[in-house]
Design a protein around this motif. Structure first.
Motif, short mmCIF file in Angstrom:
data_model
loop_
_atom_site.label_atom_id
_atom_site.label_comp_id
_atom_site.label_asym_id
_atom_site.label_seq_id
_atom_site.Cartn_x
_atom_site.Cartn_y
_atom_site.Cartn_z
N VAL A 1 0.83 -1.20 0.00
CA VAL A 1 0.00 0.00 0.00
C VAL A 1 0.87 1.25 0.00
N ARG A 2 1.96 1.24 0.76
CA ARG A 2 2.89 2.38 0.75
C ARG A 2 3.43 2.62 -0.66
N LYS A 3 3.80 1.55 -1.34
CA LYS A 3 4.34 1.68 -2.71
C LYS A 3 3.27 2.19 -3.66
N LEU A 4 2.05 1.67 -3.54
CA LEU A 4 0.96 2.13 -4.41
C LEU A 4 0.66 3.61 -4.18
N THR A 5 0.63 4.02 -2.93
CA THR A 5 0.36 5.42 -2.59
C THR A 5 1.45 6.34 -3.14
N ARG A 6 2.68 5.90 -3.03
CA ARG A 6 3.80 6.68 -3.54
C ARG A 6 3.78 6.74 -5.09
N SER A 7 3.44 5.63 -5.72
CA SER A 7 3.41 5.58 -7.19
C SER A 7 2.22 6.33 -7.78
N HIS A 8 1.12 6.38 -7.04
CA HIS A 8 -0.12 6.99 -7.55
C HIS A 8 -0.71 7.92 -6.49
N PRO A 9 -0.06 9.05 -6.23
CA PRO A 9 -0.52 9.93 -5.15
C PRO A 9 -1.93 10.49 -5.37
N SER A 10 -2.39 10.55 -6.60
CA SER A 10 -3.74 11.09 -6.85
C SER A 10 -4.84 10.06 -6.58
N PHE A 11 -4.47 8.81 -6.38
CA PHE A 11 -5.45 7.76 -6.10
C PHE A 11 -5.76 7.76 -4.60
N GLU A 12 -6.71 8.58 -4.21
CA GLU A 12 -7.04 8.71 -2.79
C GLU A 12 -7.55 7.41 -2.17
N CYS A 13 -8.03 6.51 -3.00
CA CYS A 13 -8.57 5.25 -2.48
C CYS A 13 -7.53 4.46 -1.69
N PHE A 14 -6.23 4.65 -1.99
CA PHE A 14 -5.19 3.90 -1.30
C PHE A 14 -5.00 4.35 0.14
N ARG A 15 -5.63 5.45 0.53
CA ARG A 15 -5.51 5.93 1.91
C ARG A 15 -6.44 5.16 2.87
N THR A 16 -7.43 4.46 2.31
CA THR A 16 -8.36 3.65 3.09
C THR A 16 -8.39 2.25 2.51
N LEU A 17 -8.34 1.26 3.35
CA LEU A 17 -8.32 -0.11 2.88
C LEU A 17 -9.40 -0.90 3.60
N THR A 18 -10.28 -1.53 2.84
CA THR A 18 -11.36 -2.33 3.43
C THR A 18 -11.28 -3.75 2.92
N SER A 19 -11.79 -4.66 3.71
CA SER A 19 -11.90 -6.07 3.34
C SER A 19 -10.59 -6.63 2.81
N PHE A 20 -9.53 -6.51 3.62
CA PHE A 20 -8.26 -7.06 3.19
C PHE A 20 -7.75 -8.11 4.16
N VAL A 21 -6.92 -8.96 3.65
CA VAL A 21 -6.28 -9.98 4.47
C VAL A 21 -4.81 -10.04 4.06
#
Length: 137
Positions: free
Chosen positions: A35-55
């Motif tokens: 998630v840290r890598k995704l957030t860094r790679s795609h800062p405009s994707f606000e969805c990565f700041r919240t994570l639901t239903s994960f394992v």
């Protein structure tokens, strides 16, 4: 329609829909790092700041002892312990910034993702997945 906007806007809409849908289980290994890598790679994707239903398979492997004694806690070793086959991780350290990705990188990424699903399917009978789903804001 769903095809309006730039490719980046369409990708963002699709990823946001999948990422925020609580009925879709998201699986990862060391998920917080992903998630840290995704957030860094795609800062405009606000969805990565919240994570639901994960394992996180790493957490489950640690918790339920899915790695044979003497092996480090890695996806390759979990795969070896569960299925008797080691996951080929040679592409892990290749240059993922370079485009287009090589055939080997695409194959590696697909297998890396598929093995997470396969492990969950294999362990479904012994683990109550619904009770282990997590969310993070």
């Amino acid at each position: 329609g769903g095809l309006e906007g730039s490719p980046e806007e369409r990708a963002k809409k699709l990823v946001t829909t999948l990422w925020t849908d609580e009925s879709i289980v998201k699986a990862g290994f060391d998920f917080a790092n992903d998630v840290r890598k995704l957030t860094r790679s795609h800062p405009s994707f606000e969805c990565f700041r919240t994570l639901t239903s994960f394992v996180d398979i790493q957490d489950l492997a640690r918790r339920f002892g899915w790695v044979k004694a003497g092996l480090s806690l890695s996806l390759s070793n979990v795969t070896l312990s569960v299925f008797g086959k080691k996951l080929d991780k040679r592409q892990q350290m290749s240059d993922w910034e370079l485009r287009p990705l090589t055939h080997e990188q695409v194959t590696y990424a697909a297998l890396d993702a598929q093995v997470l699903v396969t492990i969950l399917q294999d362990k479904r009978g012994s683990v109550d997945l619904q009770s282990l789903l997590r969310s993070v804001d």
